[in-house]
Design an enzyme around this catalytic site. Structure first.
Site, PDB file in Angstrom:
ATOM      1  N   GLU A   8      -0.119   8.983   6.748  1.00 28.32           N
ATOM      2  CA  GLU A   8       0.963   8.075   7.163  1.00 28.32           C
ATOM      3  C   GLU A   8       2.154   8.275   6.230  1.00 28.32           C
ATOM      4  OE1 GLU A   8      -0.708   4.114   6.916  1.00 28.32           O
ATOM      5  OE2 GLU A   8      -2.292   4.611   8.349  1.00 28.32           O
ATOM      6  N   HIS A  66      -0.734   0.655  11.410  1.00 26.38           N
ATOM      7  CA  HIS A  66      -1.326   0.090  10.180  1.00 26.38           C
ATOM      8  C   HIS A  66      -0.882  -1.369  10.002  1.00 26.38           C
ATOM      9  CE1 HIS A  66      -2.674   1.074   5.776  1.00 26.38           C
ATOM     10  NE2 HIS A  66      -2.971  -0.169   6.100  1.00 26.38           N
ATOM     11  N   SER A 109       0.804  -1.227   0.000  1.00 24.05           N
ATOM     12  CA  SER A 109       0.000   0.000   0.000  1.00 24.05           C
ATOM     13  C   SER A 109       0.842   1.284   0.000  1.00 24.05           C
ATOM     14  CB  SER A 109      -0.933   0.012   1.213  1.00 24.05           C
ATOM     15  OG  SER A 109      -0.205   0.279   2.382  1.00 24.05           O
ATOM     16  N   ARG A 132      -8.775   3.081   6.460  1.00 22.49           N
ATOM     17  CA  ARG A 132      -7.791   4.051   5.981  1.00 22.49           C
ATOM     18  C   ARG A 132      -7.892   5.302   6.842  1.00 22.49           C
ATOM     19  NH1 ARG A 132      -5.529   0.480   3.971  1.00 22.49           N
ATOM     20  NH2 ARG A 132      -4.953   0.117   1.794  1.00 22.49           N
TER      21      ARG A 132
HETATM   22  N1  LIG Z   1      -5.597  -1.728   8.506  1.00 20.14           N
HETATM   23  C1  LIG Z   1      -5.272  -2.659   7.651  1.00 20.14           C
HETATM   24  O1  LIG Z   1      -4.234  -3.270   7.774  1.00 20.14           O
HETATM   25  C2  LIG Z   1      -6.206  -2.990   6.525  1.00 20.14           C
HETATM   26  C3  LIG Z   1      -6.192  -4.295   6.031  1.00 20.14           C
HETATM   27  C4  LIG Z   1      -7.053  -4.616   4.993  1.00 20.14           C
HETATM   28  C5  LIG Z   1      -7.900  -3.646   4.469  1.00 20.14           C
HETATM   29  N2  LIG Z   1      -7.885  -2.395   4.961  1.00 20.14           N
HETATM   30  C6  LIG Z   1      -8.813  -1.381   4.427  1.00 20.14           C
HETATM   31  O2  LIG Z   1     -10.141  -1.831   4.646  1.00 20.14           O
HETATM   32  C7  LIG Z   1     -10.916  -1.544   3.507  1.00 20.14           C
HETATM   33  C8  LIG Z   1     -12.081  -2.500   3.422  1.00 20.14           C
HETATM   34  O3  LIG Z   1     -11.625  -3.811   3.130  1.00 20.14           O
HETATM   35  P1  LIG Z   1     -12.610  -4.930   2.535  1.00 20.14           P
HETATM   36  O4  LIG Z   1     -11.785  -6.091   2.182  1.00 20.14           O
HETATM   37  O5  LIG Z   1     -13.752  -5.162   3.444  1.00 20.14           O
HETATM   38  O6  LIG Z   1     -13.070  -4.208   1.217  1.00 20.14           O
HETATM   39  P2  LIG Z   1     -14.344  -4.525   0.339  1.00 20.14           P
HETATM   40  O7  LIG Z   1     -14.174  -3.795  -0.921  1.00 20.14           O
HETATM   41  O8  LIG Z   1     -14.577  -5.998   0.290  1.00 20.14           O
HETATM   42  O9  LIG Z   1     -15.538  -3.886   1.184  1.00 20.14           O
HETATM   43  C9  LIG Z   1     -15.724  -2.510   1.360  1.00 20.14           C
HETATM   44  C10 LIG Z   1     -17.196  -2.273   1.555  1.00 20.14           C
HETATM   45  O10 LIG Z   1     -17.381  -0.895   1.838  1.00 20.14           O
HETATM   46  C11 LIG Z   1     -18.572  -0.479   1.184  1.00 20.14           C
HETATM   47  N3  LIG Z   1     -18.598   0.968   1.036  1.00 20.14           N
HETATM   48  C12 LIG Z   1     -18.004   1.732   0.095  1.00 20.14           C
HETATM   49  N4  LIG Z   1     -18.294   3.041   0.296  1.00 20.14           N
HETATM   50  C13 LIG Z   1     -19.072   3.088   1.410  1.00 20.14           C
HETATM   51  C14 LIG Z   1     -19.675   4.144   2.136  1.00 20.14           C
HETATM   52  N5  LIG Z   1     -19.581   5.441   1.763  1.00 20.14           N
HETATM   53  N6  LIG Z   1     -20.399   3.841   3.246  1.00 20.14           N
HETATM   54  C15 LIG Z   1     -20.526   2.551   3.654  1.00 20.14           C
HETATM   55  N7  LIG Z   1     -20.004   1.502   2.978  1.00 20.14           N
HETATM   56  C16 LIG Z   1     -19.272   1.775   1.878  1.00 20.14           C
HETATM   57  C17 LIG Z   1     -18.552  -1.247  -0.137  1.00 20.14           C
HETATM   58  O11 LIG Z   1     -19.840  -1.329  -0.706  1.00 20.14           O
HETATM   59  C18 LIG Z   1     -18.023  -2.594   0.303  1.00 20.14           C
HETATM   60  O12 LIG Z   1     -19.054  -3.503   0.620  1.00 20.14           O
HETATM   61  C19 LIG Z   1      -9.925  -1.666   2.338  1.00 20.14           C
HETATM   62  O13 LIG Z   1     -10.336  -0.892   1.228  1.00 20.14           O
HETATM   63  C20 LIG Z   1      -8.642  -1.162   2.928  1.00 20.14           C
HETATM   64  O14 LIG Z   1      -8.495   0.209   2.673  1.00 20.14           O
HETATM   65  C21 LIG Z   1      -7.059  -2.042   5.982  1.00 20.14           C
HETATM   66  O1  LIG Z   2      -5.238  -2.644   2.152  1.00 16.73           O
HETATM   67  C1  LIG Z   2      -4.671  -3.548   2.785  1.00 16.73           C
HETATM   68  O2  LIG Z   2      -4.696  -4.736   2.431  1.00 16.73           O
HETATM   69  C2  LIG Z   2      -3.943  -3.213   4.055  1.00 16.73           C
HETATM   70  O3  LIG Z   2      -4.084  -1.884   4.375  1.00 16.73           O
HETATM   71  C3  LIG Z   2      -2.540  -3.707   4.061  1.00 16.73           C
HETATM   72  O4  LIG Z   2      -2.398  -4.608   5.126  1.00 16.73           O
HETATM   73  C4  LIG Z   2      -1.563  -2.607   4.217  1.00 16.73           C
HETATM   74  O5  LIG Z   2      -0.304  -3.120   4.469  1.00 16.73           O
HETATM   75  P1  LIG Z   2       0.948  -2.718   3.569  1.00 16.73           P
HETATM   76  O6  LIG Z   2       0.610  -3.078   2.176  1.00 16.73           O
HETATM   77  O7  LIG Z   2       1.151  -1.252   3.655  1.00 16.73           O
HETATM   78  O8  LIG Z   2       2.049  -3.512   4.127  1.00 16.73           O
END
Ligand SMILES: NC(=O)c1ccc[n+]([C@@H]2O[C@H](COP(=O)([O-])OP(=O)(O)OC[C@H]3O[C@@H](n4cnc5c(N)ncnc54)[C@H](O)[C@@H]3O)[C@@H](O)[C@H]2O)c1
Ligand SMILES: O=C(O)[C@H](O)[C@H](O)COP(=O)(O)O
Length: 371
Positions: A238, A255, A45, A209
């Protein structure tokens, strides 16, 4: 074929070496000129795959990101050049679920909540949100869901608008992608107005995010002495985050919610399969061949196991307070990216097989495996 991979992508050499020469690069700081002879680019990312980078790589045929989020990728620019693309949807969803559960269990202990009387709001019910809803419902919690995109497509999806949901919940957990366009953009989805709509003691968990929550608004609220429980894994801007927020957080991490061993390795494997598909090769390796053995793999559940024991069971695998402690200790001197790069191994619940004649169904819904 030259394959450039982020040096924070586990098992890149194991998976990709038979397809070409694998070269590693530093994801956050890499310059487009360092990648100019790439045929394949594998990022995480922290690398912005934008027009400048794409233009600097004339041979590029495939870009993969071993992440769920794709807000760092200019997909239109890739499509305009006919460059293949794959992300890794769902790769670390279970890892994020385990982060959320561990945070909830810690907040429950710290504030002596009766967790089962709490209403949890899940905003964004995709790969991660679905797992969170399923796990919490399996444990008997009341869960409200907000996902206008799913609501528009699924007539029976139990959607509440954000405005309906916010005042009703005791815990809010965010699982949306970062989007700036479209009907439902998520940048600063939670700002001063939304914070006021929440109950003053409603806990806020952000593991999607950083830019989805207005960090300055959170700080302004915290500075009034609001005392809202806060769990932040992701931060605006970040790695140069708003450090004044940290003392107000119950859990603050770098993160890493998705950084289980399985979550990261699954991301690499998904890109490997996507590249094999594009090249017309059959895959020679899969995840089970590369994952190390977990330190412990079996545990017997007896008939007197109850919901109250779930917290102790999950802590065998992951306790988010470890990551919070590392963050507070090392952020200043070693930095945000060091914390992510030197992340200690953590295995997912599925690495522990539960035995016994009466393993409760809710443990399977949390992701444990049973014999
Ligand atoms: N912190 C971490 O390490 C980490 C890890 C994995 C993913 N993430 C983040 O989490 C997010 C979600 O992951 P996911 O696998 O569930 O994605 P996904 O695409 O499967 O699901 C996201 C959901 O959010 C919904 N959505 C979009 N806009 C919206 C809004 N305005 N209001 C409400 N719902 C809305 C979509 O319809 C979808 O169902 C990723 O896009 C990524 O940015 C962070
Ligand atoms: O979007 C994702 O899958 C997560 O935010 C992911 O874990 C971020 O980790 P990075 O790719 O920065 O190591």
């Amino acid at each position: 074929m030259l394959i450039y991979a982020d040096d924070n992508m586990p098992y890149a050499r194991e998976f990709f070496s038979h397809l070409g020469e694998v070269r590693l690069f530093a994801g956050r700081t890499v310059q487009p000129s360092e990648l100019q002879d790439a045929d394949v680019l594998l990022v995480r990312s922290v690398t912005k795959v934008n027009q400048a980078l794409i233009a600097a790589c004339p041979q590029l045929k495939f870009v993969g990101t071993a992440t769920i989020g794709i807000d760092h990728i200019d997909r239109e620019a890739l499509a305009a050049r006919g460059i293949g693309f794959s992300s890794a949807p769902g790769c670390n969803a279970q890892s994020v679920l385990e982060y959320v559960l561990s945070s909830l269990f810690w907040l429950t202990e710290k504030y002596q909540w009766d967790l089962h009387s709490k209403t949890v709001g899940v905003v964004g019910v995709g790969n991660i949100g679905r797992l969170v809803v399923k796990a919490l419902q399996a444990m008997g919690l009341n869960v409200l869901q907000c996902d206008p995109l799913r609501a528009a497509q699924e007539p029976y999806f139990p959607h509440l608008s954000l405005q309906q949901l916010l005042p009703q919940v005791d815990i809010l957990t965010l699982h949306v992608p970062l989007t700036r366009q479209g009907l439902w953009p998520t940048e600063q989805l939670i700002g001063p107005r939304e914070l006021k709509q929440l109950k003053p003691d409603c806990a806020l968990i952000n593991a999607c995010r950083g830019e989805v929550v207005d960090n300055q608004a959170l700080l302004a609220e915290a500075n009034t002495g609001s005392g809202r429980p806060l769990v932040l894994d992701v931060w605006a801007n970040e790695p140069d985050i708003l450090q004044a927020l940290i003392p107000h957080c119950d859990i603050a991490t770098a993160h890493i919610a998705g950084h289980s061993v399985e979550g990261k390795a699954r991301g690499t494997e998904m890109l490997y399969q996507a590249l094999c598909d594009q090249l017309g090769h059959s895959a020679e390796l899969n995840l089970t061949q590369v994952l190390p053995e977990a330190q412990f793999t079996e545990l017997k559940i007896n008939s007197n196991f109850s919901l109250l024991d779930v917290q102790n069971l999950t802590r065998l695998l992951y306790d988010v307070r470890r990551d919070d402690a590392l963050f507070r200790l090392h952020l200043q001197h070693k930095g945000f990216d060091w914390l992510r790069k030197s992340y200690p191994a953590r295995r997912e619940y599925s690495s522990l097989r539960l035995s016994g004649t009466q393993v409760p169904t809710y443990l399977k819904e949390l992701g444990f495996s049973s014999q």
